[in-house]
Design a protein around this motif. Structure first.
Motif, PDB file in Angstrom:
ATOM      1  N   ILE A 394     -12.620  22.430  22.808  1.00 33.19           N
ATOM      2  CA  ILE A 394     -11.435  23.248  22.499  1.00 33.19           C
ATOM      3  C   ILE A 394     -11.678  24.107  21.257  1.00 33.19           C
ATOM      4  CG2 ILE A 394      -8.997  23.165  21.813  1.00 33.19           C
ATOM      5  CD1 ILE A 394      -8.779  20.556  23.469  1.00 33.19           C
ATOM      6  N   GLY A 395     -12.414  23.561  20.296  1.00 32.25           N
ATOM      7  CA  GLY A 395     -12.680  24.285  19.048  1.00 32.25           C
ATOM      8  C   GLY A 395     -11.795  23.802  17.917  1.00 32.25           C
ATOM      9  N   LEU A 396     -12.378  23.645  16.730  1.00 33.47           N
ATOM     10  CA  LEU A 396     -11.685  23.113  15.545  1.00 33.47           C
ATOM     11  C   LEU A 396     -11.024  21.774  15.857  1.00 33.47           C
ATOM     12  CD1 LEU A 396     -10.136  26.316  13.910  1.00 33.47           C
ATOM     13  CD2 LEU A 396     -12.198  25.053  13.237  1.00 33.47           C
ATOM     14  N   THR A 397     -11.703  20.996  16.669  1.00 30.39           N
ATOM     15  CA  THR A 397     -11.211  19.677  17.072  1.00 30.39           C
ATOM     16  C   THR A 397     -12.363  18.685  16.990  1.00 30.39           C
ATOM     17  OG1 THR A 397     -11.713  20.321  19.348  1.00 30.39           O
ATOM     18  CG2 THR A 397      -9.405  20.463  18.661  1.00 30.39           C
ATOM     19  N   TYR A 409      -0.859   4.138  18.855  1.00 29.30           N
ATOM     20  CA  TYR A 409      -1.579   4.927  17.855  1.00 29.30           C
ATOM     21  C   TYR A 409      -2.589   5.838  18.544  1.00 29.30           C
ATOM     22  CZ  TYR A 409      -5.641   1.720  18.299  1.00 29.30           C
ATOM     23  OH  TYR A 409      -6.700   0.980  18.768  1.00 29.30           O
ATOM     24  N   VAL A 410      -3.101   6.813  17.774  1.00 30.33           N
ATOM     25  CA  VAL A 410      -4.202   7.642  18.251  1.00 30.33           C
ATOM     26  C   VAL A 410      -5.356   7.535  17.261  1.00 30.33           C
ATOM     27  CG1 VAL A 410      -2.683   9.272  19.455  1.00 30.33           C
ATOM     28  CG2 VAL A 410      -3.402   9.763  17.103  1.00 30.33           C
ATOM     29  N   GLY A 411      -6.538   7.876  17.725  1.00 30.06           N
ATOM     30  CA  GLY A 411      -7.726   7.894  16.870  1.00 30.06           C
ATOM     31  C   GLY A 411      -8.580   9.090  17.238  1.00 30.06           C
ATOM     32  N   ILE A 412      -9.382   9.556  16.299  1.00 31.76           N
ATOM     33  CA  ILE A 412     -10.280  10.681  16.562  1.00 31.76           C
ATOM     34  C   ILE A 412     -11.707  10.289  16.179  1.00 31.76           C
ATOM     35  CG2 ILE A 412      -8.550  12.506  16.415  1.00 31.76           C
ATOM     36  CD1 ILE A 412      -9.402  13.031  13.539  1.00 31.76           C
ATOM     37  N   ILE A 413     -12.656  10.743  16.985  1.00 34.67           N
ATOM     38  CA  ILE A 413     -14.055  10.350  16.807  1.00 34.67           C
ATOM     39  C   ILE A 413     -14.942  11.579  16.900  1.00 34.67           C
ATOM     40  CG2 ILE A 413     -15.959   9.020  17.813  1.00 34.67           C
ATOM     41  CD1 ILE A 413     -13.704   7.127  18.928  1.00 34.67           C
ATOM     42  N   ASP A 414     -15.903  11.668  16.002  1.00 32.17           N
ATOM     43  CA  ASP A 414     -16.936  12.703  16.070  1.00 32.17           C
ATOM     44  C   ASP A 414     -18.265  12.022  16.380  1.00 32.17           C
ATOM     45  OD1 ASP A 414     -16.162  15.326  15.939  1.00 32.17           O
ATOM     46  OD2 ASP A 414     -17.107  15.722  14.011  1.00 32.17           O
ATOM     47  N   ASN A 415     -18.929  12.469  17.435  1.00 28.47           N
ATOM     48  CA  ASN A 415     -20.258  11.967  17.769  1.00 28.47           C
ATOM     49  C   ASN A 415     -21.322  12.810  17.093  1.00 28.47           C
ATOM     50  OD1 ASN A 415     -18.656  11.044  20.453  1.00 28.47           O
ATOM     51  ND2 ASN A 415     -20.415   9.742  20.105  1.00 28.47           N
ATOM     52  N   ARG A 430     -14.009  20.172   7.745  1.00 31.19           N
ATOM     53  CA  ARG A 430     -13.440  20.223   9.097  1.00 31.19           C
ATOM     54  C   ARG A 430     -12.599  18.985   9.382  1.00 31.19           C
ATOM     55  NH1 ARG A 430     -18.388  21.845  12.997  1.00 31.19           N
ATOM     56  NH2 ARG A 430     -19.235  23.494  11.693  1.00 31.19           N
ATOM     57  N   MET A 431     -13.140  17.822   8.981  1.00 31.74           N
ATOM     58  CA  MET A 431     -12.397  16.585   9.227  1.00 31.74           C
ATOM     59  C   MET A 431     -11.091  16.573   8.439  1.00 31.74           C
ATOM     60  SD  MET A 431     -12.231  13.748  10.876  1.00 31.74           S
ATOM     61  CE  MET A 431     -13.873  13.345  11.503  1.00 31.74           C
ATOM     62  N   VAL A 432     -11.146  16.975   7.167  1.00 31.50           N
ATOM     63  CA  VAL A 432      -9.952  16.931   6.301  1.00 31.50           C
ATOM     64  C   VAL A 432      -8.929  17.991   6.692  1.00 31.50           C
ATOM     65  CG1 VAL A 432      -9.133  17.293   3.935  1.00 31.50           C
ATOM     66  CG2 VAL A 432     -11.196  15.915   4.352  1.00 31.50           C
ATOM     67  N   HIS A 433      -9.369  19.231   6.858  1.00 27.08           N
ATOM     68  CA  HIS A 433      -8.432  20.342   6.985  1.00 27.08           C
ATOM     69  C   HIS A 433      -8.109  20.744   8.421  1.00 27.08           C
ATOM     70  CE1 HIS A 433      -8.612  20.817   2.680  1.00 27.08           C
ATOM     71  NE2 HIS A 433      -9.927  20.954   2.721  1.00 27.08           N
ATOM     72  N   ASN A 434      -8.955  20.333   9.381  1.00 28.83           N
ATOM     73  CA  ASN A 434      -8.688  20.694  10.777  1.00 28.83           C
ATOM     74  C   ASN A 434      -8.340  19.476  11.628  1.00 28.83           C
ATOM     75  OD1 ASN A 434     -11.264  22.853  10.074  1.00 28.83           O
ATOM     76  ND2 ASN A 434      -9.296  23.686  10.686  1.00 28.83           N
ATOM     77  N   TYR A 435      -9.286  18.560  11.740  1.00 32.66           N
ATOM     78  CA  TYR A 435      -9.119  17.464  12.682  1.00 32.66           C
ATOM     79  C   TYR A 435      -7.944  16.552  12.317  1.00 32.66           C
ATOM     80  CZ  TYR A 435     -14.051  18.707  13.668  1.00 32.66           C
ATOM     81  OH  TYR A 435     -15.213  19.373  13.954  1.00 32.66           O
ATOM     82  N   ILE A 436      -7.953  16.049  11.092  1.00 30.57           N
ATOM     83  CA  ILE A 436      -6.922  15.086  10.696  1.00 30.57           C
ATOM     84  C   ILE A 436      -5.553  15.749  10.666  1.00 30.57           C
ATOM     85  CG2 ILE A 436      -6.088  13.707   8.731  1.00 30.57           C
ATOM     86  CD1 ILE A 436      -9.009  12.849   8.273  1.00 30.57           C
TER      87      ILE A 436
END
Length: 515
Positions: A394-397, A409-415, A430-436
């Motif tokens: 999707i981008g910026l995700t 709950y939800v969780g996010i993972i980067d491989n 990216r993790m601080v300002h976009n993903y989270i």
């Protein structure tokens, strides 16, 4: 005579062993082997049709290709020829692979137990020198665990270890350590002047353009086998090192020195001892009873072969209607028979088979990162029963989004498909300002962020903590080895979604003790 360590290598990697074993089971199990040229040709053709062996012209029509593959599988202690009937049988280790147990776990035990002498090393056409009484892969692991050595390159294995490591005595081991360090200092000058005479190929003909090629080929194959065990891996400089998460396991393996398997000249006796899987201490099976081969047994073997193939491509946590339909299409067997067979043989699926491929994905870099991400989604869906999506494109995700209705709950993972991943400033932002920020506004609270990678740099915990402190969202880093261990644990004692949230919320790198 071969005057150095040697392993047969119709293929240099062990990844295809389960599928090859499945073909043997369908075509040759409980059949006479020696001298059965027509059966050998049938097996060779079946291996070619399954894309497990390159299609050859087979001008001589002797089935030599099939015999080479049989020798390979037998050398790993998975099959043997029963002396009283001359029929091909599976060892307990071979049976375990066919029953859907983790090929990595089974073959890790077989590789570690691999020894000279053996029926294979003494066999006509192989004939490894009787001066070797050594378990080569234990020897290599011992060197890798030695702080004086700490890593090996294929050239050291080829030119020093496989030619000179004759036994497991302290005297021999210390001499090899000294020789490796000497080789690192002065290179080829440390080799004997008559090296090429002493260690010529089994055929006796040295390739003048590549005089070490026969030794380098063997060293490369042995490193591939070690990598399959998931205990050690080549780094970016092609140095073989024990994987950080596996140091304790390797120390545990080396802390016990079992006796050599005796009577290598007696093939059935040796193979039944060598071919014990981790669940057995003795092979007490009575294999002398003659079985009448029925249409149902043939169908079962075809279904097994198709299932093993599918289990290596994707994680199978349960027998689904989609899987049943796919195997019915592949085999031409009625859906009802496929369903009945799969539910009987593989009631819990076969997650472990896919873990071979998942491990490899974690080290392939950016080129195949998408497959690593998709596989992680499938594990959270099929194994841990989350709602999971591959959102990376999707981008910026992040790469993977998981949602638990059970624990809300939800969780996010980067491989990250790297052996020593560190969070760069760009990735941190990216993790601080976009993903989270994006996923904090979901239907359920964002419980954690995490990274899954082949391995991590030494500062990963402080980098995780930095993101946690800024966002007040829990975080973690999970090595692929520990992810695989978590999947394996789940088969015996299922983790609740609450427990999974706790594991991924430790605000540091996740350790084996956390699982």
């Amino acid at each position: 005579m071969i005057n150095y360590w040697w392993v047969t290598r119709p293929k240099r990697r062990l990844n295809s062993i389960p599928e090859i074993l499945a073909v043997f089971s369908e075509i040759s199990l409980d059949q006479e082997w020696e001298g059965q040229r027509t059966a050998h040709l049938t097996l060779e053709e079946a291996l070619e049709q399954a894309n497990l062996k390159r299609i050859g012209e087979r001008r001589d029509q002797t089935g030599g290709g099939a015999r080479t593959y049989r020798a390979w599988v037998a050398s790993l202690g998975l099959i043997f020829i029963q002396e009283s009937t001359q029929k091909l049988k599976l060892t307990l280790a071979g049976e375990a692979i066919m029953e859907g147990d983790s090929p990595v776990e089974i073959l890790k035990h077989q590789v570690i137990k691999y020894q000279f002498p053996s029926p294979f090393s003494l066999s006509r056409g192989v004939n490894v020198s009787e001066r070797f009484k050594v378990r080569p892969f234990r020897f290599l692991l011992k060197l890798l665990a030695d702080d004086r050595i700490s890593y090996l390159i294929e050239e050291e294995i080829a030119k020093i270890i496989i030619t000179e490591a004759e036994n497991e005595t302290d005297t021999c081991y210390e001499r090899i350590v000294k020789r490796i360090l000497e080789f690192r200092n002065i290179g080829a000058g440390s080799l004997d002047k008559d090296f090429f005479v002493k260690y010529a190929p089994g055929s006796g003909a040295v390739n003048p353009d590549h005089p070490f090629s026969h030794l380098m080929d063997t060293a490369n194959t042995m490193v591939n086998w070690i990598e399959f065990t998931q205990l050690a891996k080549r780094d970016d400089e092609k140095k073989v090192r024990i994987i950080d998460d596996k140091i304790d396991e390797v120390k545990s393996i080396l802390s016990i020195t079992p006796p050599f398997i005796d009577r290598p000249e007696q093939q059935e006796y040796f193979q039944r001892k060598y071919g014990l899987d981790p669940k057995h201490k003795k092979d007490t099976r009575n294999l002398t009873q003659t079985k009448t081969i029925t249409a149902k047994m043939i169908a079962e073997q075809k279904i097994k072969q198709a299932f093993i193939g599918e289990s290596l491509k994707s994680p199978i946590g349960k027998i689904s209607t989609g899987l049943i339909d796919k195997i019915a299409d592949q085999t031409g067997i009625e859906v009802s028979i496929v369903e009945e067979t799969l539910l009987k043989l593989y009631p819990y699926g076969a997650i472990g088979s896919f873990m071979t491929e998942y491990f490899e994905m974690a080290f392939k870099g950016r080129d195949e990162a998408t497959e690593f991400e998709k596989a992680t989604v499938e594990l959270f869906k099929s194994v841990f029963e989350f709602e999971a999506q591959h959102v990376g494109p999707i981008g910026l995700t992040p790469d993977v989004y998981i949602l638990s209705h059970e624990s809300r709950y939800v969780g996010i993972i980067d491989n990250k498909a790297y052996s020593k991943y560190t969070i760069s400033n760009d990735h941190r932002n990216r993790m601080v300002h976009n993903y989270i920020k994006t996923y904090s506004a979901e239907c359920y609270p964002l419980a954690f962020f995490s990274y899954i990678a082949g391995g991590f740099g030494k500062n990963i915990t402080s980098q995780i903590k930095d993101i946690v402190d800024e966002t007040l969202i829990h975080g973690s880093a999970m090595s692929v080895s520990n992810m695989i261990k978590m999947v394996e644990n789940h088969q015996y004692k299922k983790y609740s979604h609450d427990e999974i949230r706790n594991i991924f919320s430790v605000d540091r790198q996740i350790l084996l003790s956390d699982l």
